[in-house]
Design an enzyme around this catalytic site. Structure first.
Site: not given
Length: 149
Positions: A123, A45, A77
């Site tokens: 994930k 990872e 935003y």
């Protein structure tokens, strides 16, 4: 209230999680933000990275912005997106809990108008031995409980 501040997260209950009552009210909504990052406890990872999905809700009183049609009465935003991107594509964290905490802290520190935030980090491509949409964490932080004023 005497100081014209409005308790924008106390009108009605939406969910109750770990003694936090997440309430309805005005909020900015960012959904499905996608970033490639290097977060996780496994070496793979950290070396190759993976895709992450991020959702953010930011509670604030939007009445002034609704009346004035002026961004200075709200929070952009894109400013919230920029914070999420900075954290997600920045230095590696082992835990998604830490990633979500950093995103929420930066939002709350940078924008006084925001009374509370919800951050979900997921994930979608994690291998767990079966089909999934995603695995992740979701946190809720409020100015009155989590951020010193």
């Amino acid at each position: 209230m005497a100081d014209n501040k409005v308790d924008i997260i106390s009108t009605s209950v939406e969910a109750n999680t770990n003694n936090f009552k997440i309430k309805k009210g005005d909020r900015l909504i960012l959904r499905g933000l996608k970033f490639h990052g290097y977060h996780g406890v496994h070496l793979r990872e950290k070396e190759t990275g993976q895709m992450f999905l991020v959702d953010v809700d930011a509670w604030l009183d939007l009445r002034a912005a609704g009346k004035s049609d002026d961004l200075t009465d709200s929070v952009s935003y894109t400013a919230i997106y920029r914070i999420a991107k900075e954290v997600m594509t920045g230095p590696s964290h082992d835990l998604l809990e830490s990633v979500a905490e950093e995103i929420s802290s930066k939002i709350m520190i940078e924008y006084d108008l925001i009374a509370a935030v919800r951050v979900k980090v997921a994930k979608p491509d994690v291998v767990v031995g079966g089909p999934i949409d995603y695995l992740g964490v979701e946190i809720f932080r409020s100015r009155d409980r989590d951020v010193p004023i």
